[in-house]
Motif scaffolding. Structure first.
Motif, PDB file in Angstrom:
ATOM      1  N   ILE A 102      -5.335  27.740   9.846  1.00 52.90           N
ATOM      2  CA  ILE A 102      -6.134  27.247   8.686  1.00 52.90           C
ATOM      3  C   ILE A 102      -6.951  28.505   8.217  1.00 52.90           C
ATOM      4  O   ILE A 102      -7.276  29.380   8.878  1.00 52.90           O
ATOM      5  CB  ILE A 102      -7.425  26.107   9.237  1.00 52.90           C
ATOM      6  CG1 ILE A 102      -8.551  26.034   8.081  1.00 52.90           C
ATOM      7  CG2 ILE A 102      -8.412  26.838  10.404  1.00 52.90           C
ATOM      8  CD1 ILE A 102      -9.344  24.619   8.272  1.00 52.90           C
ATOM      9  N   SER A 103      -6.915  28.560   6.859  1.00 53.36           N
ATOM     10  CA  SER A 103      -7.910  29.462   6.190  1.00 53.36           C
ATOM     11  C   SER A 103      -8.661  28.837   4.771  1.00 53.36           C
ATOM     12  O   SER A 103      -7.853  28.109   4.094  1.00 53.36           O
ATOM     13  CB  SER A 103      -6.890  30.720   5.803  1.00 53.36           C
ATOM     14  OG  SER A 103      -7.808  31.617   5.437  1.00 53.36           O
ATOM     15  N   ILE A 104      -9.672  29.022   4.920  1.00 54.93           N
ATOM     16  CA  ILE A 104     -10.874  28.964   3.590  1.00 54.93           C
ATOM     17  C   ILE A 104     -10.616  30.235   2.857  1.00 54.93           C
ATOM     18  O   ILE A 104     -11.140  31.094   3.526  1.00 54.93           O
ATOM     19  CB  ILE A 104     -12.117  28.261   4.014  1.00 54.93           C
ATOM     20  CG1 ILE A 104     -12.049  27.196   4.883  1.00 54.93           C
ATOM     21  CG2 ILE A 104     -12.735  28.055   2.534  1.00 54.93           C
ATOM     22  CD1 ILE A 104     -11.465  25.925   4.388  1.00 54.93           C
ATOM     23  N   HIS A 110     -17.369  29.854   2.978  1.00 51.53           N
ATOM     24  CA  HIS A 110     -17.344  29.728   4.349  1.00 51.53           C
ATOM     25  C   HIS A 110     -18.731  29.037   4.869  1.00 51.53           C
ATOM     26  O   HIS A 110     -19.616  29.030   4.007  1.00 51.53           O
ATOM     27  CB  HIS A 110     -17.197  30.986   5.118  1.00 51.53           C
ATOM     28  CG  HIS A 110     -15.854  31.568   4.883  1.00 51.53           C
ATOM     29  ND1 HIS A 110     -15.302  33.107   5.255  1.00 51.53           N
ATOM     30  CD2 HIS A 110     -14.579  30.877   4.645  1.00 51.53           C
ATOM     31  CE1 HIS A 110     -14.229  33.383   5.110  1.00 51.53           C
ATOM     32  NE2 HIS A 110     -13.632  32.112   4.509  1.00 51.53           N
ATOM     33  N   GLY A 115     -14.036  23.943   6.902  1.00 55.95           N
ATOM     34  CA  GLY A 115     -13.204  24.082   7.876  1.00 55.95           C
ATOM     35  C   GLY A 115     -13.336  23.256   9.016  1.00 55.95           C
ATOM     36  O   GLY A 115     -12.152  22.749   9.585  1.00 55.95           O
ATOM     37  N   ARG A 145     -16.633  33.068  14.275  1.00 53.40           N
ATOM     38  CA  ARG A 145     -16.806  31.652  13.488  1.00 53.40           C
ATOM     39  C   ARG A 145     -15.460  30.668  13.685  1.00 53.40           C
ATOM     40  O   ARG A 145     -16.088  29.446  14.198  1.00 53.40           O
ATOM     41  CB  ARG A 145     -16.842  31.713  12.059  1.00 53.40           C
ATOM     42  CG  ARG A 145     -17.125  30.779  11.412  1.00 53.40           C
ATOM     43  CD  ARG A 145     -17.070  30.824   9.765  1.00 53.40           C
ATOM     44  NE  ARG A 145     -18.070  31.421   9.127  1.00 53.40           N
ATOM     45  CZ  ARG A 145     -17.823  33.028   8.541  1.00 53.40           C
ATOM     46  NH1 ARG A 145     -16.612  33.222   8.581  1.00 53.40           N
ATOM     47  NH2 ARG A 145     -18.776  33.629   8.057  1.00 53.40           N
ATOM     48  N   TYR A 148     -15.863  29.475  17.397  1.00 54.41           N
ATOM     49  CA  TYR A 148     -16.711  28.542  17.501  1.00 54.41           C
ATOM     50  C   TYR A 148     -16.392  27.208  17.070  1.00 54.41           C
ATOM     51  O   TYR A 148     -16.742  26.200  17.615  1.00 54.41           O
ATOM     52  CB  TYR A 148     -18.069  29.096  16.748  1.00 54.41           C
ATOM     53  CG  TYR A 148     -18.973  28.025  16.604  1.00 54.41           C
ATOM     54  CD1 TYR A 148     -20.178  27.847  17.386  1.00 54.41           C
ATOM     55  CD2 TYR A 148     -19.195  27.076  15.448  1.00 54.41           C
ATOM     56  CE1 TYR A 148     -21.326  27.073  17.491  1.00 54.41           C
ATOM     57  CE2 TYR A 148     -20.431  26.268  15.331  1.00 54.41           C
ATOM     58  CZ  TYR A 148     -21.029  25.907  16.320  1.00 54.41           C
ATOM     59  OH  TYR A 148     -22.299  25.149  16.407  1.00 54.41           O
TER      60      TYR A 148
HETATM   61  C1  LIG Z   1     -12.642  29.953  10.308  1.00 53.85           C
HETATM   62  C2  LIG Z   1     -12.888  28.863   9.189  1.00 53.85           C
HETATM   63  C3  LIG Z   1     -11.532  28.157   8.880  1.00 53.85           C
HETATM   64  C4  LIG Z   1     -13.999  28.142   9.455  1.00 53.85           C
HETATM   65  O1  LIG Z   1     -14.223  27.501   8.322  1.00 53.85           O
HETATM   66  P1  LIG Z   1     -15.843  27.271   7.722  1.00 53.85           P
HETATM   67  O2  LIG Z   1     -15.755  26.151   6.603  1.00 53.85           O
HETATM   68  O3  LIG Z   1     -16.436  28.631   7.234  1.00 53.85           O
HETATM   69  O4  LIG Z   1     -16.478  26.802   8.857  1.00 53.85           O
HETATM   70  P2  LIG Z   1     -17.729  25.520   9.156  1.00 53.85           P
HETATM   71  O5  LIG Z   1     -18.613  25.669   8.139  1.00 53.85           O
HETATM   72  O6  LIG Z   1     -17.106  24.180   9.128  1.00 53.85           O
HETATM   73  O7  LIG Z   1     -18.552  25.836  10.390  1.00 53.85           O
HETATM   74  C5  LIG Z   1     -18.673  27.191  10.750  1.00 53.85           C
HETATM   75  C6  LIG Z   1     -19.717  27.208  11.951  1.00 53.85           C
HETATM   76  O8  LIG Z   1     -19.594  28.268  12.431  1.00 53.85           O
HETATM   77  C7  LIG Z   1     -20.874  28.728  12.572  1.00 53.85           C
HETATM   78  N1  LIG Z   1     -20.831  30.382  12.323  1.00 53.85           N
HETATM   79  C8  LIG Z   1     -20.862  31.233  11.540  1.00 53.85           C
HETATM   80  N2  LIG Z   1     -20.815  32.453  11.790  1.00 53.85           N
HETATM   81  C9  LIG Z   1     -20.636  32.604  13.040  1.00 53.85           C
HETATM   82  C10 LIG Z   1     -20.313  33.597  14.124  1.00 53.85           C
HETATM   83  N3  LIG Z   1     -20.344  34.643  13.829  1.00 53.85           N
HETATM   84  N4  LIG Z   1     -20.399  33.258  15.473  1.00 53.85           N
HETATM   85  C11 LIG Z   1     -20.301  32.106  15.882  1.00 53.85           C
HETATM   86  N5  LIG Z   1     -20.641  30.926  14.953  1.00 53.85           N
HETATM   87  C12 LIG Z   1     -20.594  31.162  13.732  1.00 53.85           C
HETATM   88  C13 LIG Z   1     -21.627  28.309  11.502  1.00 53.85           C
HETATM   89  O9  LIG Z   1     -23.188  28.221  11.865  1.00 53.85           O
HETATM   90  C14 LIG Z   1     -21.130  26.853  11.613  1.00 53.85           C
HETATM   91  O10 LIG Z   1     -21.745  26.157  12.514  1.00 53.85           O
HETATM   92  P3  LIG Z   1     -21.937  24.530  12.636  1.00 53.85           P
HETATM   93  O11 LIG Z   1     -20.831  23.803  12.423  1.00 53.85           O
HETATM   94  O12 LIG Z   1     -22.715  24.124  14.113  1.00 53.85           O
HETATM   95  O13 LIG Z   1     -23.022  24.275  11.420  1.00 53.85           O
HETATM   96  C15 LIG Z   1     -13.173  30.019   7.876  1.00 53.85           C
HETATM   97  O14 LIG Z   1     -14.461  30.409   7.907  1.00 53.85           O
HETATM   98  C16 LIG Z   1     -12.147  30.698   7.443  1.00 53.85           C
HETATM   99  O15 LIG Z   1     -11.016  30.426   6.824  1.00 53.85           O
HETATM  100  N6  LIG Z   1     -12.276  32.044   7.773  1.00 53.85           N
HETATM  101  C17 LIG Z   1     -11.394  33.106   7.581  1.00 53.85           C
HETATM  102  C18 LIG Z   1      -9.932  32.917   8.011  1.00 53.85           C
HETATM  103  C19 LIG Z   1     -10.029  32.592   9.519  1.00 53.85           C
HETATM  104  O16 LIG Z   1     -10.794  33.143  10.329  1.00 53.85           O
HETATM  105  N7  LIG Z   1      -8.993  31.640   9.918  1.00 53.85           N
HETATM  106  C20 LIG Z   1      -8.713  31.402  11.194  1.00 53.85           C
HETATM  107  C21 LIG Z   1      -7.827  32.140  11.918  1.00 53.85           C
HETATM  108  S1  LIG Z   1      -7.191  31.635  13.415  1.00 53.85           S
END
Ligand SMILES: CC(C)(COP(=O)(O)OP(=O)(O)OC[C@H]1O[C@@H](n2cnc3c(N)ncnc32)[C@H](O)[C@@H]1OP(=O)(O)O)[C@@H](O)C(=O)NCCC(=O)NCCS
Length: 188
Positions: A102-104, A110, A115, A145, A148
């Motif tokens: 997955i990637s946003i 974010h 996600g 993130r 998590y």
């Molecule tokens: C990873 C990803 C898919 C998550 O999607 P998102 O929409 O940003 O995530 P969400 O908003 O659903 O949830 C984020 C959660 O992480 C938490 N969070 C944010 N930064 C964090 C960190 N550094 N460490 C731990 N938790 C963290 C948030 O507080 C939130 O927690 P909650 O659900 O308890 O409120 C997205 O950020 C993304 O595409 N990132 C870039 C590419 C990537 O990393 N892809 C995954 C490759 S395997």
């Protein structure tokens, strides 16, 4: 029949809808595809051309037709805005396993819950529609993130591919995470 229709579609979450990726999505994809942050997160270090992405869209269509994998565009449920992509791929029809990704794309989107919602949909599609037994993913150890979110949704850390990736001049660990259908059903 009514009870089936009353069931929530696996492709619609609280905030997002999963749709097939189309050629028309290419402008939205390219907008953030080649930024440094985006490439680091996806492990693609050399910027990619529009043609390469168009070929990827074609390939996802072929994979879906052959049942090898399914890739979806993630869009905002209300506005329809394109947010990113996610997939269940490398489907193994004997062990009933698949890999999730997955990637946003836009960092501004974010931490808005997209996600989490998209991965929840993918789990429903994987276990309730495709009848998978196990879903695996690999994630860089520094993507806190993402880790998590996966743990929150029931994935377990099952291994480490030590120094398996060379990212921005340093070897980095990749985590292996997975979830079994029994664990998914227990959480439902
Ligand atoms: C990873 C990803 C898919 C998550 O999607 P998102 O929409 O940003 O995530 P969400 O908003 O659903 O949830 C984020 C959660 O992480 C938490 N969070 C944010 N930064 C964090 C960190 N550094 N460490 C731990 N938790 C963290 C948030 O507080 C939130 O927690 P909650 O659900 O308890 O409120 C997205 O950020 C993304 O595409 N990132 C870039 C590419 C990537 O990393 N892809 C995954 C490759 S395997």
């Amino acid at each position: 029949m009514d009870d089936l229709i009353a069931k929530k579609s696996s492709f619609i979450g609280e905030k997002i809808t999963l749709k097939s990726i189309e050629r028309k999505d290419i402008d939205s994809i390219m907008e953030h595809w080649n930024t440094y942050e985006s490439r680091i997160g996806r492990g693609i270090f050399i910027p990619e051309s529009r043609t390469q992405r168009e070929e990827w869209i074609e390939q996802t269509t072929k994979d879906a037709k052959q049942g090898k994998g399914f890739t979806f565009a993630i869009s905002d449920k209300t506005s329809g805005q394109f947010l990113g992509a996610c997939s269940l791929k490398r489907i193994n029809t004997v062990s009933r396993g698949a890999f999730l990704s997955i990637s946003i794309y836009n960092p501004a989107n974010h931490d808005k819950g997209y996600g989490t919602d998209a991965v929840k949909c993918l789990l429903r599609i994987g276990f309730d529609i495709l009848n998978l037994h196990r879903i695996e993913l690999h994630v860089y150890e520094f993507l806190e993130r993402a880790i998590y979110v996966y743990e929150k949704l029931g994935f377990k850390k099952t291994g480490v591919r030590r120094e398996a990736s060379f990212v921005a001049g340093e070897y980095r660990n990749d985590l292996i995470m997975d979830i079994l259908e029994t664990e998914y059903n227990d959480e439902k």
